[in-house]
Design a protein around this motif. Structure first.
Motif, mmCIF file in Angstrom:
data_model
loop_
_atom_site.group_PDB
_atom_site.id
_atom_site.type_symbol
_atom_site.label_atom_id
_atom_site.label_comp_id
_atom_site.label_asym_id
_atom_site.label_seq_id
_atom_site.Cartn_x
_atom_site.Cartn_y
_atom_site.Cartn_z
ATOM 1 N N SER A 6 192.990 66.522 63.881
ATOM 2 C CA SER A 6 191.731 66.053 64.545
ATOM 3 C C SER A 6 191.062 66.965 65.371
ATOM 4 C CB SER A 6 191.626 64.596 65.821
ATOM 5 O OG SER A 6 192.853 65.499 66.649
ATOM 6 N N ILE A 7 191.674 68.128 65.701
ATOM 7 C CA ILE A 7 191.477 69.444 66.419
ATOM 8 C C ILE A 7 191.493 70.619 65.312
ATOM 9 C CG2 ILE A 7 191.792 68.488 68.512
ATOM 10 C CD1 ILE A 7 194.896 70.915 67.964
ATOM 11 N N GLN A 8 190.073 71.770 65.658
ATOM 12 C CA GLN A 8 190.208 73.058 64.414
ATOM 13 C C GLN A 8 191.062 74.148 65.327
ATOM 14 O OE1 GLN A 8 189.992 73.899 61.065
ATOM 15 N NE2 GLN A 8 190.553 75.532 61.810
ATOM 16 N N VAL A 9 192.070 75.058 65.292
ATOM 17 C CA VAL A 9 192.070 75.884 65.935
ATOM 18 C C VAL A 9 191.974 77.388 65.660
ATOM 19 C CG1 VAL A 9 194.362 76.949 67.603
ATOM 20 C CG2 VAL A 9 193.675 74.245 67.477
ATOM 21 N N MET A 18 189.151 51.916 80.512
ATOM 22 C CA MET A 18 187.940 52.219 80.107
ATOM 23 C C MET A 18 187.327 52.392 78.609
ATOM 24 S SD MET A 18 188.072 55.434 83.265
ATOM 25 C CE MET A 18 186.782 56.295 82.655
ATOM 26 N N ILE A 19 188.846 52.810 77.851
ATOM 27 C CA ILE A 19 188.253 51.975 76.583
ATOM 28 C C ILE A 19 187.244 50.373 75.919
ATOM 29 C CG2 ILE A 19 189.056 52.626 74.255
ATOM 30 C CD1 ILE A 19 190.744 54.755 75.166
ATOM 31 N N ALA A 20 188.978 49.995 76.640
ATOM 32 C CA ALA A 20 188.351 48.963 76.571
ATOM 33 C C ALA A 20 187.042 48.008 76.716
ATOM 34 C CB ALA A 20 189.366 47.552 77.093
ATOM 35 N N ALA A 21 186.579 48.849 78.423
ATOM 36 C CA ALA A 21 185.274 48.106 78.752
ATOM 37 C C ALA A 21 183.837 49.211 77.503
ATOM 38 C CB ALA A 21 185.016 48.756 80.360
ATOM 39 N N GLY A 22 184.085 49.448 76.790
ATOM 40 C CA GLY A 22 183.120 50.383 76.450
ATOM 41 C C GLY A 22 182.117 51.447 76.706
ATOM 42 N N LEU A 73 201.888 51.458 73.184
ATOM 43 C CA LEU A 73 200.869 51.722 73.465
ATOM 44 C C LEU A 73 199.894 51.599 73.526
ATOM 45 C CD1 LEU A 73 201.524 50.988 69.195
ATOM 46 C CD2 LEU A 73 201.495 53.349 69.847
ATOM 47 N N SER A 74 198.602 52.509 73.519
ATOM 48 C CA SER A 74 197.329 52.056 74.415
ATOM 49 C C SER A 74 196.641 50.870 72.955
ATOM 50 C CB SER A 74 196.790 53.418 74.761
ATOM 51 O OG SER A 74 197.263 53.655 75.892
ATOM 52 N N HIS A 75 196.222 49.845 73.690
ATOM 53 C CA HIS A 75 196.109 48.752 72.306
ATOM 54 C C HIS A 75 194.682 48.764 72.109
ATOM 55 C CE1 HIS A 75 200.766 46.740 71.899
ATOM 56 N NE2 HIS A 75 200.046 47.389 73.417
ATOM 57 N N ALA A 76 194.308 48.823 73.477
ATOM 58 C CA ALA A 76 192.147 48.980 73.317
ATOM 59 C C ALA A 76 192.332 50.542 72.394
ATOM 60 C CB ALA A 76 191.892 48.701 75.040
ATOM 61 N N PHE A 77 192.839 51.793 73.120
ATOM 62 C CA PHE A 77 192.989 52.698 71.249
ATOM 63 C C PHE A 77 193.078 52.662 70.593
ATOM 64 C CE2 PHE A 77 193.972 56.834 70.280
ATOM 65 C CZ PHE A 77 193.480 57.762 70.595
ATOM 66 N N ARG A 78 194.025 51.639 70.447
ATOM 67 C CA ARG A 78 194.388 51.628 69.055
ATOM 68 C C ARG A 78 193.366 51.348 67.776
ATOM 69 N NH1 ARG A 78 196.582 47.562 66.049
ATOM 70 N NH2 ARG A 78 196.898 46.468 68.239
ATOM 71 N N ALA A 91 190.393 50.668 68.877
ATOM 72 C CA ALA A 91 189.011 51.262 68.756
ATOM 73 C C ALA A 91 189.394 53.021 67.066
ATOM 74 C CB ALA A 91 188.686 52.065 69.908
ATOM 75 N N VAL A 92 190.407 53.328 67.472
ATOM 76 C CA VAL A 92 190.697 54.278 66.319
ATOM 77 C C VAL A 92 190.731 53.728 65.071
ATOM 78 C CG1 VAL A 92 192.090 56.079 65.669
ATOM 79 C CG2 VAL A 92 192.016 55.493 67.887
ATOM 80 N N LYS A 93 191.080 52.551 64.510
ATOM 81 C CA LYS A 93 191.116 51.190 63.406
ATOM 82 C C LYS A 93 189.672 51.123 63.204
ATOM 83 C CE LYS A 93 192.803 47.460 61.485
ATOM 84 N NZ LYS A 93 193.716 46.394 61.627
ATOM 85 N N ASP A 94 188.933 50.337 64.097
ATOM 86 C CA ASP A 94 187.730 49.749 63.540
ATOM 87 C C ASP A 94 186.444 51.453 64.241
ATOM 88 O OD1 ASP A 94 188.440 48.030 64.242
ATOM 89 O OD2 ASP A 94 187.830 47.594 66.312
ATOM 90 N N GLY A 95 186.692 52.616 63.965
ATOM 91 C CA GLY A 95 185.959 53.763 64.201
ATOM 92 C C GLY A 95 185.054 54.221 64.224
ATOM 93 N N THR A 96 185.450 53.026 66.173
ATOM 94 C CA THR A 96 184.855 53.341 67.372
ATOM 95 C C THR A 96 184.672 54.204 67.971
ATOM 96 O OG1 THR A 96 185.563 51.757 68.621
ATOM 97 C CG2 THR A 96 184.031 50.471 67.364
ATOM 98 N N ILE A 97 185.888 55.028 68.158
ATOM 99 C CA ILE A 97 186.426 56.272 69.252
ATOM 100 C C ILE A 97 185.905 57.984 68.383
ATOM 101 C CG2 ILE A 97 188.355 55.520 69.376
ATOM 102 C CD1 ILE A 97 187.523 55.530 72.673
#
Length: 295
Positions: free
Chosen positions: A132-135, A60-64, A81-86, A88-94
């Motif tokens: 990435s979170i605040q508790v 679903m991440i790869a599909a945009g 790993l989830s390569h599409a997720f990796r 997306a994180v690297k590119d700052g798109t998610i």
């Protein structure tokens, strides 16, 4: 009431752009058919969540279609790993929130209970909280102990796959379900795909297996092999070769795009998808089924 609908209507009616979606399945009964229909309908801006994810998240991440993920673990189970997720994180798109698996369970359970948070001793130290979170923290009025406030997570829709249900939406499970039931009951709407419909008399034979009652289910659709390449206990096994192949093709965007074309966009219905698996492989997966007794 008959809540049975088509696969396209189930997604089209109950899921809209920008929704937060809980995706059920814990290795077992991952709702791939429902997820793929979301891709075919080209929804966007979605937030997807659960504790331990499957490769459906990566697809679903790869599909945009995904803007944000909320998770405890995100990868290809047992492989890596989830390569599409990796990418997306690297590119700052998610956008992503990484919790622990237990914290995700607490978040969903809080929503199921209808409370804004649950107190816990977790996430007060370590490198997850504050990343990435605040508790927030609270002082217990009874003991004076300082506890973390784990906030409720109430998805708009839960996507669930199960072995069977009646057309009214009484959904039965057997086998491992992880946080599937909890995530479903935490959500505002529950959309369910099942391997087959059964009569109410069959549901009544094993009432203890009815984990999602009809009054909480918004729609139910019959989709044979709707969890492939994951498995459905008692019906077919896990397609491990598919998961290993996905690890290879998902390492590069071009080969992953070819994968999505073959398994999602060119499969206009589930019959096309089943044909894509092939009769020989279907027979192999059926042969992996363990024998159930007492039915």
């Amino acid at each position: 009431m008959d809540k049975s609908v088509s696969l396209s209507d189930a997604v089209g009616e109950f899921i809209k752009n920008g929704d937060t979606i809980f995706i059920g399945g814990f290795g077992h009964c991952v709702p791939f058919a429902l997820g793929h229909e979301i891709l075919r309908q080209n929804l966007n801006g979605l937030t997807i969540c659960r504790s331990g994810t499957d490769i459906l998240f990566d697809q679903m991440i790869a599909a945009g279609v995904v803007e944000k993920v909320i998770f405890g673990y995100l990868g290809n189970p047992g492989i890596g790993l989830s390569h599409a997720f990796r990418r997306a994180v690297k590119d700052g798109t998610i956008v992503y929130e990484e919790w622990t698996n237990f914290a995700m369970m607490l978040r969903l359970h809080a929503a199921q209970l209808g409370v804004p948070f649950l107190p816990s001793r977790i996430l007060q130290i370590g490198d997850i909280a504050g990343a990435s979170i605040q508790v927030e923290n609270i002082k217990c009025p009874y003991t004076g102990e300082h506890l973390a406030c784990i906030p409720a997570l109430e998805p708009d829709v839960a996507l669930i796959h199960a072995p069977h249900a009646d057309r009214a939406g009484n959904v039965q499970f057997y086998g491992v379900d992880g946080d599937t039931v909890m995530g479903a009951l935490a959500s505002k709407h529950i959309v369910v795909s099942v391997e087959k419909f059964v009569e109410p008399e069959e549901i009544a034979r094993f009432p203890e297996r009815t984990r999602l009652p009809a009054h909480r289910v918004s729609a139910v659709v019959q989709v044979p092999w709707g969890a492939h390449p994951s498995y459905v206990d008692g019906l077919y096994g896990r397609d491990d070769d598919h998961f290993r192949a996905y690890d290879s093709v998902s390492r590069k965007p071009d080969s992953l795009a070819d994968y999505l074309n073959k398994w999602v966009y060119e499969c206009i219905d589930r019959d096309s998808y089943i044909e894509c698996i092939g009769e020989e492989r279907l027979a192999e997966l059926k042969s992996q089924v363990r024998i159930r007794t007492g039915e």
